[in-house]
Design a protein around this motif. Sequence first.
Motif, mmCIF file in Angstrom:
data_model
loop_
_atom_site.group_PDB
_atom_site.id
_atom_site.type_symbol
_atom_site.label_atom_id
_atom_site.label_comp_id
_atom_site.label_asym_id
_atom_site.label_seq_id
_atom_site.Cartn_x
_atom_site.Cartn_y
_atom_site.Cartn_z
ATOM 1 N N SER A 23 37.335 30.918 36.321
ATOM 2 C CA SER A 23 37.970 31.099 37.623
ATOM 3 C C SER A 23 37.229 32.141 38.446
ATOM 4 O O SER A 23 37.047 31.983 39.659
ATOM 5 N N ALA A 24 36.778 33.220 37.809
ATOM 6 C CA ALA A 24 36.038 34.260 38.523
ATOM 7 C C ALA A 24 34.713 33.730 39.046
ATOM 8 O O ALA A 24 34.288 34.055 40.163
ATOM 9 N N LEU A 25 34.030 32.901 38.276
ATOM 10 C CA LEU A 25 32.734 32.378 38.693
ATOM 11 C C LEU A 25 32.851 31.379 39.836
ATOM 12 O O LEU A 25 31.890 31.137 40.563
ATOM 13 N N ASP A 26 34.039 30.798 39.994
ATOM 14 C CA ASP A 26 34.234 29.806 41.057
ATOM 15 C C ASP A 26 34.257 30.441 42.439
ATOM 16 O O ASP A 26 33.965 29.770 43.436
ATOM 17 N N THR A 27 34.639 31.713 42.529
ATOM 18 C CA THR A 27 34.799 32.373 43.821
ATOM 19 C C THR A 27 34.130 33.741 43.773
ATOM 20 O O THR A 27 34.680 34.685 43.217
ATOM 21 N N GLU A 28 32.964 33.854 44.349
ATOM 22 C CA GLU A 28 32.181 35.083 44.273
ATOM 23 C C GLU A 28 32.903 36.240 44.958
ATOM 24 O O GLU A 28 33.272 36.164 46.136
ATOM 25 N N PRO A 86 45.716 38.249 33.353
ATOM 26 C CA PRO A 86 44.300 38.525 33.607
ATOM 27 C C PRO A 86 43.967 38.492 35.103
ATOM 28 O O PRO A 86 44.304 37.537 35.798
ATOM 29 N N MET A 87 43.342 39.554 35.581
ATOM 30 C CA MET A 87 42.863 39.628 36.959
ATOM 31 C C MET A 87 41.350 39.778 36.900
ATOM 32 O O MET A 87 40.828 40.770 36.380
ATOM 33 N N SER A 88 40.631 38.796 37.394
ATOM 34 C CA SER A 88 39.177 38.778 37.220
ATOM 35 C C SER A 88 38.470 38.528 38.538
ATOM 36 O O SER A 88 39.031 37.991 39.488
ATOM 37 N N ARG A 89 37.210 38.940 38.572
ATOM 38 C CA ARG A 89 36.363 38.701 39.735
ATOM 39 C C ARG A 89 34.903 38.689 39.287
ATOM 40 O O ARG A 89 34.525 39.362 38.326
ATOM 41 N N MET A 90 34.074 37.945 39.993
ATOM 42 C CA MET A 90 32.655 37.982 39.729
ATOM 43 C C MET A 90 32.058 39.176 40.463
ATOM 44 O O MET A 90 32.432 39.469 41.610
ATOM 45 N N VAL A 91 31.147 39.894 39.794
ATOM 46 C CA VAL A 91 30.533 41.086 40.374
ATOM 47 C C VAL A 91 29.018 40.993 40.242
ATOM 48 O O VAL A 91 28.485 40.210 39.438
ATOM 49 N N LEU A 140 34.260 41.192 36.002
ATOM 50 C CA LEU A 140 35.143 42.339 35.781
ATOM 51 C C LEU A 140 36.541 41.815 35.477
ATOM 52 O O LEU A 140 37.107 41.051 36.259
ATOM 53 N N LEU A 141 37.061 42.216 34.335
ATOM 54 C CA LEU A 141 38.388 41.773 33.904
ATOM 55 C C LEU A 141 39.319 42.978 33.813
ATOM 56 O O LEU A 141 38.989 43.977 33.169
ATOM 57 N N ILE A 142 40.462 42.863 34.465
ATOM 58 C CA ILE A 142 41.536 43.847 34.305
ATOM 59 C C ILE A 142 42.762 43.093 33.801
ATOM 60 O O ILE A 142 43.307 42.233 34.505
ATOM 61 N N ASN A 143 43.162 43.383 32.574
ATOM 62 C CA ASN A 143 44.373 42.773 32.026
ATOM 63 C C ASN A 143 45.583 43.606 32.444
ATOM 64 O O ASN A 143 45.713 44.771 32.048
ATOM 65 N N LEU A 144 46.441 43.022 33.247
ATOM 66 C CA LEU A 144 47.643 43.715 33.706
ATOM 67 C C LEU A 144 48.754 43.571 32.678
ATOM 68 O O LEU A 144 48.882 42.531 32.024
ATOM 69 N N ARG A 145 49.540 44.586 32.556
ATOM 70 C CA ARG A 145 50.650 44.546 31.602
ATOM 71 C C ARG A 145 51.717 43.551 32.068
ATOM 72 O O ARG A 145 52.264 43.675 33.160
ATOM 73 N N TYR A 146 52.006 42.597 31.219
ATOM 74 C CA TYR A 146 52.996 41.570 31.545
ATOM 75 C C TYR A 146 54.406 42.149 31.610
ATOM 76 O O TYR A 146 55.222 41.716 32.429
ATOM 77 N N ASP A 147 54.697 43.138 30.775
ATOM 78 C CA ASP A 147 56.059 43.664 30.740
ATOM 79 C C ASP A 147 56.447 44.345 32.044
ATOM 80 O O ASP A 147 57.630 44.445 32.367
ATOM 81 N N VAL A 148 55.465 44.809 32.828
ATOM 82 C CA VAL A 148 55.761 45.386 34.138
ATOM 83 C C VAL A 148 56.333 44.319 35.059
ATOM 84 O O VAL A 148 57.349 44.533 35.748
ATOM 85 N N LEU A 149 55.692 43.156 35.089
ATOM 86 C CA LEU A 149 56.201 42.032 35.886
ATOM 87 C C LEU A 149 57.567 41.592 35.374
ATOM 88 O O LEU A 149 58.477 41.301 36.158
#
Length: 316
Positions: free
Chosen positions: A153-158, A184-189, A202-211
């Motif tokens: 998904s990250a590679l699809d959108t620079e 998972p929150m990701s982006r191509m860098v 770049l991957l930032i795994n957000l805590r699910y329990d917060v949501l």
Amino acid sequence: MGIFQKGKEYLQQRFLDGSKHIELRKLLWVSFTLTSVVATLLMGISFYYRFAAQSAQTTWEGNDTRIEDAAEQVTAHFRNMIKVSDTLYYRVIKGTDLQQDTISDDFRLIYEMNKDNVESIALFSIDGNLICATPNSHLRPNFSLQKEAWYGSALDTEENIRFGAPQVSRVFRAEGDGYTRVIPMSRMVQLTMGDQTKRGVLLINLRYDVLQDMLENVMVGEESYVYLAGENGNLLYHPMQDQIAAGTMKEETLPLLMSSLEGDVQAKPYTFLHKTIGYTGWHMVGVSKGDTGIKAQRYGKYLAGSFPQTGWTGQP
């Protein structure tokens, strides 16, 4: 004798006339009493249903406000997490030659500042090599970056940030080798390595329990709850997600959403409220079932859309 007989007949007639008057008065009293009782009952029933309808309207209008507030809260949460990703990319990664310098300290500092919301942070090269990670850098055995949906998904959108469906984290070995749910929150860098520029993720795994905490107890009323559905209709959060994943129950409103029902739900007493979560395209759906839903349906907002019926997909 004739006089006495006439007197006797006169008294008997007076007695009969008096009895008739008494019976008539009793009849009138009984009729009045019954009429009063029936009128009181009818008024009571009328007041009850008016009160119930008014109460349902008030509850539903309150739920509408609560769902809108919850959607804004979730959107604000994701907006803050995007700022964390921007800080990592534009202030740390882009300004560092990874052949000469390390970014571990910067990653660790940003993680410590956001660990209430962030499970882990990781930077990968395009070929799957782990460049930096915090707080854990021990990859799970047989981990394959190319098999992860958030990577593709990250590679699809620079440089655009993508939020993946909540899932069980399969990247790093957690304490005790357990599994945790993350978003998972990701982006191509773009990575600078000497005189070369390469792509990375770049991957930032957000805590699910917060949501989860944000969405619990949003709505009030008997058999009322909130769930999240993705753009394709997959369930992202549900208060009974474990039962859905196990196949012991299903979200029965998904077929109704799938059929684009816009007003008449009397056959199945479900009423819907719908809000969109910013940056994600996700749908927050409030559901009321049973009598509460029937009483409130003329005040509710019906959600129309096409959502295929699926279950929770976040199992290891």
